[in-house]
Design a protein around this motif. Sequence first.
Motif, PDB file in Angstrom:
ATOM      1  N   HIS A 249      52.153  69.447  48.609  1.00 22.03           N
ATOM      2  CA  HIS A 249      51.983  70.719  49.626  1.00 22.03           C
ATOM      3  C   HIS A 249      50.545  71.405  49.098  1.00 22.03           C
ATOM      4  O   HIS A 249      50.319  72.450  49.975  1.00 22.03           O
ATOM      5  CB  HIS A 249      53.224  71.550  49.081  1.00 22.03           C
ATOM      6  N   HIS A 252      44.748  70.429  50.951  1.00 23.58           N
ATOM      7  CA  HIS A 252      44.114  71.061  52.045  1.00 23.58           C
ATOM      8  C   HIS A 252      43.880  69.887  53.154  1.00 23.58           C
ATOM      9  O   HIS A 252      44.050  68.905  53.088  1.00 23.58           O
ATOM     10  CB  HIS A 252      42.783  71.824  51.815  1.00 23.58           C
ATOM     11  N   ASP A 253      43.558  70.610  54.502  1.00 21.00           N
ATOM     12  CA  ASP A 253      43.457  69.669  55.688  1.00 21.00           C
ATOM     13  C   ASP A 253      42.229  68.721  55.521  1.00 21.00           C
ATOM     14  O   ASP A 253      42.274  67.533  56.121  1.00 21.00           O
ATOM     15  CB  ASP A 253      43.221  70.363  56.775  1.00 21.00           C
ATOM     16  N   GLY A 254      41.486  68.985  54.626  1.00 25.31           N
ATOM     17  CA  GLY A 254      40.147  67.890  54.520  1.00 25.31           C
ATOM     18  C   GLY A 254      40.620  66.784  53.635  1.00 25.31           C
ATOM     19  O   GLY A 254      39.486  65.865  53.425  1.00 25.31           O
ATOM     20  N   GLU A 256      41.700  63.492  53.597  1.00 26.39           N
ATOM     21  CA  GLU A 256      42.036  62.564  54.626  1.00 26.39           C
ATOM     22  C   GLU A 256      43.089  61.785  54.477  1.00 26.39           C
ATOM     23  O   GLU A 256      43.823  61.470  55.250  1.00 26.39           O
ATOM     24  CB  GLU A 256      40.720  61.811  55.135  1.00 26.39           C
ATOM     25  N   ARG A 258      46.033  62.371  52.659  1.00 24.34           N
ATOM     26  CA  ARG A 258      47.038  62.978  52.345  1.00 24.34           C
ATOM     27  C   ARG A 258      48.396  62.267  53.080  1.00 24.34           C
ATOM     28  O   ARG A 258      47.944  61.887  54.299  1.00 24.34           O
ATOM     29  CB  ARG A 258      47.186  64.549  52.242  1.00 24.34           C
ATOM     30  N   GLU A 260      51.455  61.962  55.779  1.00 29.09           N
ATOM     31  CA  GLU A 260      51.944  62.764  56.755  1.00 29.09           C
ATOM     32  C   GLU A 260      53.305  63.073  56.287  1.00 29.09           C
ATOM     33  O   GLU A 260      53.973  62.512  55.546  1.00 29.09           O
ATOM     34  CB  GLU A 260      52.073  61.640  57.868  1.00 29.09           C
TER      35      GLU A 260
END
Length: 567
Positions: A249, A252-254, A256, A258, A260
């Motif tokens: 959690h 961060h979005d960067g 790649e 991580r 789903e």
Amino acid sequence: MIDCHFHVWTQDVSTPERRAERAEQFRQEADVLGIDRTCLIGELGESVEECREHNRDVAAFTDEHPDLFYGWARAHPGWGDDAVEEFRRAVEEDGLVGFKHHFIGTEVNITDPEFEPIAEAAVDMDVPIIAHVMQNEEPYPTERPSEARSEDVVELASRYPDLKLISAHISAGGNWEHRIRNIADHDNVYLDLSGSNCEVGQIELAAETLGVDRLLFGTDTWLSVCAGKLDGADLPAEDKAQIAYNFEHLLHDGVENRLEPDERESRIEDARKRFEALAEPREEHIVDANAYVGQWPFYPFDSSAEQLVETMDHKGVDQAIVSSLGSVFYRNPQHGNRELLEDVAGYEDRLIPFATIDPTFPGWEDDLRRCVEDLDMQGVRLLPAYHDYEIDAPEAKELLRACADLDVPAMLVPALEDQRGRHPRVFLRHFDGMGQANHWRDSDGKIDDVIDLLLAVPETDVVVAGAWSSGGRIIRETTTVDRQDVWLNNTVRTGKTLLVVDDLFCYWTQTQGRQIAEEIGVDHLVMGPQLPFKTFESTYNYTKHLPVSEDEKDRVRSENVLELLES
């Protein structure tokens, strides 16, 4: 499980092939422990340029093995704008998850003004900082002012309420109760559960005080110990599964690779089932060779005989060799020995009493004889650090000779708790500020003293606890005939020599496990989870995953120590 704290610690990471070697080593260990991924911590370097290369090495691990690794960025806060620039670059270009701070090599406390730009950059990018934090007693607070304590965590978290701050390794040493309570009111502080100390109660107290959503699974590279701590925590399976994946959690979005959301939930469910399965009764016969009964003055363990047997039933431990905790601190240990016999009455089939004898106390010879001949105690424990004598003192040798005369084994035991979290008024002989007392360490020649004692009284059966760093040497020098050209050193022990499998530094099955099996041999090993002090699963993992056959593991689990008592 997602491990939020793992050091690369690899000599050469310069090529994909070298990195693949470390990846494969980690994969083999992690698969058997239920660990999916880990977040790597690389080196710092002496300059911004070197640091950038180290960060890129960590990024290369994550690019080449995205199913195994995330990565932390590093930089020296003292580099000012250059440090912030490299931190941002590592997150935004390399996809690293956040910032790792350690005071070694970066003698900057997280509350220092020099650290503020790093914290501000982390808030701006919405990425976490994981900080090395300890709560040691003296001498560290004065000798290491840059090493963060929980008070520093609170100050930084208060100064930056939007910062996601991870207080690393709750149990790497120090007062974990203090740390947990100190950060309770700061919702932006997360607790990394890694560390070598596997005392019971820490994860349960953290969950009760902070909530499971603020706890992160981590190992600090102590894979077996830390996986065992979460496996054995007295929490519902669904809570442990949540802790195992909370780190996701914070990504961060960067990042790649991580997980789903659907994949994360699927893995959490698999982890829940795994934790439930681990609670099933064990079929193997297990003996804890280093257990205790009585009150401990510094923490309320479940340590009556009745409570200990309940814990044993819960953990699948069939029998335990027990001594009196009162005997550790009573001026005359014999008072505790008498209490022990009263406590274990009715549990004779489960609890095997060992007397605690201080050979510097007047009349110990009569106490020992009475314990063995009248009270039917099956052996003796020596605690020289608590009773304040040298391990190879003349008195210790006399005690071992008396044990041989009475045909009972002796057990040598170092400190019963990690000394970094000791009570500030308890200072043990040879305490060096780290872990156990120095009796059983190779530094300062103390392991020589252990070997001297074993060779001075070769006929006594002896069990040595806490000797993980020198076990191979102890066995080699005390039990093995050494042929050197025309010289034959055949001064070897005739009594049995057993070592407790405990406190193995950053234990890896493929390296230390194999070395232990080859250099020491399963016939010299016994289990010693040290109930009720420590989480059983942490120590049991050493034996459970030892690279030997199940029959050989049975030697370690119970057969060696039971044969010792029967001989």
